[in-house]
Write an enzyme that holds these catalytic residues in place. Sequence first.
Site, PDB file in Angstrom:
ATOM      1  N   GLU A  95      65.498  34.065-105.556  1.00  0.00           N
ATOM      2  CA  GLU A  95      65.820  32.649-105.624  1.00  0.00           C
ATOM      3  C   GLU A  95      67.114  32.417-106.404  1.00  0.00           C
ATOM      4  O   GLU A  95      67.436  33.154-107.327  1.00  0.00           O
ATOM      5  CB  GLU A  95      64.671  31.889-106.299  1.00  0.00           C
ATOM      6  CG  GLU A  95      63.426  31.885-105.426  1.00  0.00           C
ATOM      7  CD  GLU A  95      62.235  31.199-106.067  1.00  0.00           C
ATOM      8  OE1 GLU A  95      61.440  30.621-105.328  1.00  0.00           O
ATOM      9  OE2 GLU A  95      62.089  31.241-107.298  1.00  0.00           O
ATOM     10  N   CYS A 108      72.706  29.057-110.806  1.00  0.00           N
ATOM     11  CA  CYS A 108      71.935  30.057-111.550  1.00  0.00           C
ATOM     12  C   CYS A 108      71.513  31.136-110.557  1.00  0.00           C
ATOM     13  O   CYS A 108      70.823  30.840-109.585  1.00  0.00           O
ATOM     14  CB  CYS A 108      70.716  29.333-112.136  1.00  0.00           C
ATOM     15  SG  CYS A 108      69.546  30.400-112.953  1.00  0.00           S
ATOM     16  N   CYS A 115      61.252  41.184-112.442  1.00  0.00           N
ATOM     17  CA  CYS A 115      61.846  41.497-113.739  1.00  0.00           C
ATOM     18  C   CYS A 115      60.881  42.406-114.483  1.00  0.00           C
ATOM     19  O   CYS A 115      59.663  42.233-114.395  1.00  0.00           O
ATOM     20  CB  CYS A 115      62.082  40.218-114.537  1.00  0.00           C
ATOM     21  SG  CYS A 115      62.935  40.500-116.111  1.00  0.00           S
ATOM     22  N   CYS A 119      58.229  39.002-120.365  1.00  0.00           N
ATOM     23  CA  CYS A 119      58.161  37.957-121.394  1.00  0.00           C
ATOM     24  C   CYS A 119      56.959  37.070-121.069  1.00  0.00           C
ATOM     25  O   CYS A 119      56.749  36.694-119.919  1.00  0.00           O
ATOM     26  CB  CYS A 119      59.446  37.135-121.399  1.00  0.00           C
ATOM     27  SG  CYS A 119      60.906  38.127-121.799  1.00  0.00           S
ATOM     28  N   CYS A 122      57.221  33.597-119.147  1.00  0.00           N
ATOM     29  CA  CYS A 122      58.059  33.555-117.945  1.00  0.00           C
ATOM     30  C   CYS A 122      57.278  34.015-116.716  1.00  0.00           C
ATOM     31  O   CYS A 122      56.650  35.076-116.726  1.00  0.00           O
ATOM     32  CB  CYS A 122      59.280  34.443-118.159  1.00  0.00           C
ATOM     33  SG  CYS A 122      60.350  34.532-116.723  1.00  0.00           S
ATOM     34  N   SER A 197      73.047  36.066-119.293  1.00  0.00           N
ATOM     35  CA  SER A 197      71.984  35.846-120.263  1.00  0.00           C
ATOM     36  C   SER A 197      71.088  37.083-120.316  1.00  0.00           C
ATOM     37  O   SER A 197      70.681  37.607-119.290  1.00  0.00           O
ATOM     38  CB  SER A 197      71.163  34.625-119.834  1.00  0.00           C
ATOM     39  OG  SER A 197      70.088  34.415-120.724  1.00  0.00           O
ATOM     40  N   CYS A 338      63.458  26.707-115.559  1.00  0.00           N
ATOM     41  CA  CYS A 338      63.504  27.949-116.326  1.00  0.00           C
ATOM     42  C   CYS A 338      62.165  28.660-116.290  1.00  0.00           C
ATOM     43  O   CYS A 338      61.137  28.069-116.626  1.00  0.00           O
ATOM     44  CB  CYS A 338      63.819  27.661-117.782  1.00  0.00           C
ATOM     45  SG  CYS A 338      65.425  26.969-118.048  1.00  0.00           S
TER      46      CYS A 338
END
Length: 354
Positions: A95, A108, A115, A119, A122, A197, A338
Amino acid sequence: MPSSTPLDILEINKEQLVTVLEQQGIEKYRADQILKWVYFRQADTFDAMTDLGVKVRNILSRQFSILRLSRVHCETSRDGTRKYLFRLQDGKHIESVLMQEKSHDTLCISSQVGCGQRCKFCLTGAGGFERNLTRGEMVAQVRDIMNDLESPNRLTNIVFMGMGEPLANYDNLIGALQTITDNETGLRFASRRVTVSTAGWVPKLGELGRDTKVNLAISLNATDNQTRSMLMPINRKYPIEKLLEACGRYILPPGRRITFEYILIKGVNDSAEDAQRLVRLLRPIKAKINLIPLNPHEGIDWLRPEASVIQRFQEVLYQHNYTAIIRYSKGEDISAACGQLKARSSRLSAREPV
Ligand code: SAH
C-alpha cells in the site's frame, strides 16, 4: 545481464543503462533521453520514445521492460487522503498513501512487503515480514502515483513511512532514493523533501547520513528501555543509548534536524515525566519532535490519551524550546492511517484492477 530476459529499467541507474547501451552499439548520450521519457514523460513503452530511431527502440524493447504496478484498489478518505493497493508481479500486495496538505501533497510509500519489526502498536508488524521491495518497486509507487494525479506538481514530499523497515532493505532503498532525487534524469524530488523513517536500525544509520542528504526520522515512542522494548522488540538489540549515540554521530546537512516520532499511548508513555525524560534524552541531538496520538485499531487494547494529556506533554517540550507538532493520523476512515497499512489482499485482490 542476459539479453533474453527483459530487465525492468526502473531497477538500474544511469551508469548501468549506459553499459547495456554500449554493449548494444547505442550511443551513450541516449541514456539521458531514455530516462527522461521514463521519468518525466511517463512513457509506458519504448515505442513511445519517438525521438529514438526504430532500430534503437526495437533493441530497447527486447532488453528492457518498464514496470507499472497493477493497481487493485484506490480509495479516498473524507479528509482527501488517498490509499492505493498495488499487486506486485509475484502476487504480493503493498500500500501507498497520498496525503493532502494545504500547499502540497505528501506520498507515504512502502519499503517491504510486511515488516519484521513486530512493533506492538502497528498492524503491519502483526502480519510479519514477507520480502524486501526492489528498487524498481519503490520507485514505481512514486512514478505511478504521479501519473495518476491531476496536478503531479503538488506532490513535493515523499516519506518512507508505509509498510516495512526501510533501513533493513538498505541497498534497494539507496537505489530508489537515487532515482527519486535525481534532478537530471530521475523523479526530481528535493532531498530535503524526502524522509526515511526507521524503527532504529542502528547499523545502517551512519551509512544513510553518508550516502544521502534525505531527512531522517526515528520512531522513538518511549523514554526508557523497558517500555521501548515492550513496544518495539528492536530495542532489545539496539537500546535507546545505542540509538541516540548513533543519532548524535549522524551527519546532518546544514540547518537540518532529526525528527523523533513519538506515539502517545494512554498510560504507557504519556506522562509529564516521560516528556521531561524525552527532553533530557534529546538534549545532545539536533532534534524536533512529532507527537502522534496512537491510532487505535482492532488487535490492540491501548487507547489514545485525552486531549489535555497530549497538550500537557507538548507543553513540556515547548517549555524546553522544542518544535513539537501533534500529528493526527490522516485517512483513518479508509484504514490508511499510521500503522494501519496491511494489504487486505484476500478481500480486494479478487477485484479487477481499477
Ligand atoms: N519502520 C519504519 C517506518 C514505518 S512505521 C519506522 O518504524 O519508522 C511509520 C510510523 O508509523 C512510525 O513512526 C510508527 O511509529 C508509526 N505508527 C505505527 N503504528 C502506529 C499506530 N497504531 N498509531 C500511530 N502511529 C503508528
